[in-house]
Motif scaffolding. Structure first.
Motif, PDB file in Angstrom:
ATOM      1  N   ASN A  43       7.359  -4.885  -5.203  1.00 22.21           N
ATOM      2  CA  ASN A  43       7.582  -5.981  -4.262  1.00 22.21           C
ATOM      3  C   ASN A  43       6.374  -6.113  -3.350  1.00 22.21           C
ATOM      4  O   ASN A  43       6.200  -5.337  -2.408  1.00 22.21           O
ATOM      5  CB  ASN A  43       8.844  -5.736  -3.442  1.00 22.21           C
ATOM      6  N   ASP A  46       7.295  -6.651   0.519  1.00 25.31           N
ATOM      7  CA  ASP A  46       8.131  -5.695   1.246  1.00 25.31           C
ATOM      8  C   ASP A  46       7.252  -4.823   2.144  1.00 25.31           C
ATOM      9  O   ASP A  46       6.335  -4.155   1.654  1.00 25.31           O
ATOM     10  CB  ASP A  46       8.888  -4.818   0.249  1.00 25.31           C
ATOM     11  N   ASN A  48       7.821  -2.067   3.334  1.00 25.39           N
ATOM     12  CA  ASN A  48       7.978  -0.655   2.968  1.00 25.39           C
ATOM     13  C   ASN A  48       7.338  -0.316   1.628  1.00 25.39           C
ATOM     14  O   ASN A  48       7.376   0.833   1.204  1.00 25.39           O
ATOM     15  CB  ASN A  48       9.464  -0.288   2.919  1.00 25.39           C
ATOM     16  N   LYS A  62       3.652  -1.806  -4.430  1.00 28.39           N
ATOM     17  CA  LYS A  62       3.222  -3.047  -3.799  1.00 28.39           C
ATOM     18  C   LYS A  62       2.361  -3.912  -4.707  1.00 28.39           C
ATOM     19  O   LYS A  62       2.407  -5.139  -4.625  1.00 28.39           O
ATOM     20  CB  LYS A  62       2.446  -2.734  -2.521  1.00 28.39           C
ATOM     21  N   SER A  84       7.966 -12.516  -4.696  1.00 27.70           N
ATOM     22  CA  SER A  84       6.713 -11.754  -4.606  1.00 27.70           C
ATOM     23  C   SER A  84       5.650 -12.407  -5.481  1.00 27.70           C
ATOM     24  O   SER A  84       5.944 -13.229  -6.356  1.00 27.70           O
ATOM     25  CB  SER A  84       6.934 -10.300  -5.025  1.00 27.70           C
TER      26      SER A  84
END
Length: 283
Positions: A43, A46, A48, A62, A84
């Protein structure tokens, strides 16, 4: 309704622009969760997300760099979050097994995950390059592939938003969208299935002045092309006045014998659809 139009290029390749009966609507692969076991999450949006992390739903990868560096096993699921986006090339080098493919799909809500590789010098412009076998790509969106750089036929024929390499067999591309890419899907492996995709709106040359855009290029045997929607794959001007098409059978990259090609239930149409289809991925 059936319409077939064959164009013979000076190179000797055969370009087929084919209109078949309309296909059903494209399906969606979106899921909130994947099967238990070896499921991996990616993602880009995101906060995180971390490429050095475990690739879990709570701490996804990522970027494509983490995915490309990982080794996947038969039966694995790799989920890219809807909404994404990724730039560069996803390289799928590992293989699944009969009955246990490696599946690259999407999950969550929103627009399909978006992939783009605008640089022909990087992986020949492939946004998704498949070297392995028993792979499923389900529910992706690929945007704006580059025109081929100057070079020989072998260089040009390595182009493609999605490229299935020779030796990458028993692969499936489905429920996906390719927009504005001079070759949408390039099939050099055997036993490929390209089904229920939407390929649209490329009016640029693959390589000017005489090589128009191609939605699906077939370079190997035992391929099925079915239930796809193809719109506006033609470039005007150039050497022939216009060139391009829905399908092209061209085995010159590896000089292979092309046979047992099953083409059915595809719908190819022209520029009149452009206003309705638009210019963005909408899967």
């Amino acid at each position: 309704m059936f319409f077939g139009h064959m164009l013979h290029k000076a190179s000797g390749a055969i370009c087929a622009l084919v209109l078949f009966m309309a296909s059903p609507g494209l399906g969606r692969a979106a899921k909130d969760t994947l099967p238990a076991g070896r499921s991996h999450y990616v993602n880009s949006s995101d906060p995180n997300a971390d490429d050095s992390g475990p690739g879990t739903k709570q701490r996804p990868w990522k970027s494509l760099a983490a995915v490309n560096a990982h080794t996947f096993l038969p039966g694995d699921f790799i989920c890219f979050a809807r909404g994404s986006s990724y730039t560069g090339g996803l390289v799928i080098k590992d293989s699944g097994a009969p009955g246990r493919p490696i599946t690259f799909t999407n999950c969550g809500t929103g627009a399909a995950p978006s992939f783009a590789n605008p640089d022909f010098n990087v992986l020949n412009g492939n946004a998704i390059q498949i070297k392995g076998s028993y792979i499923i790509v389900d529910g992706f969106c690929v945007n704006d592939g580059p025109e081929a750089s100057s070079g020989g036929t072998g260089t040009v024929l390595r182009s493609g938003a999605v490229f299935i390499e020779k030796g990458g067999d028993h692969n499936i591309i489905r429920n996906s969208e390719v927009k504005n890419s001079p070759i949408g899907v390039n099939v050099q492996g055997e036993y490929s299935v390209i089904t229920r995709n939407h390929l649209h709106d490329c009016t640029r040359f693959l390589r000017a002045p005489g090589w128009g855009p191609i939605a699906v290029l077939i370079g190997n045997a035992n391929t099925e092309i079915s239930y796809n929607r193809i719109a506006n794959y033609v470039a005007t001007g150039g050497r022939y006045g216009a060139d391009g098409g829905a399908l092209e059978i061209d085995p010159r990259l590896y000089n292979l014998q092309v046979h047992d090609i099953n083409i059915h239930h595809n719908y190819s149409y022209g520029r009149s659809e452009e206003r309705r289809v638009g210019k963005e991925c909408r899967s």
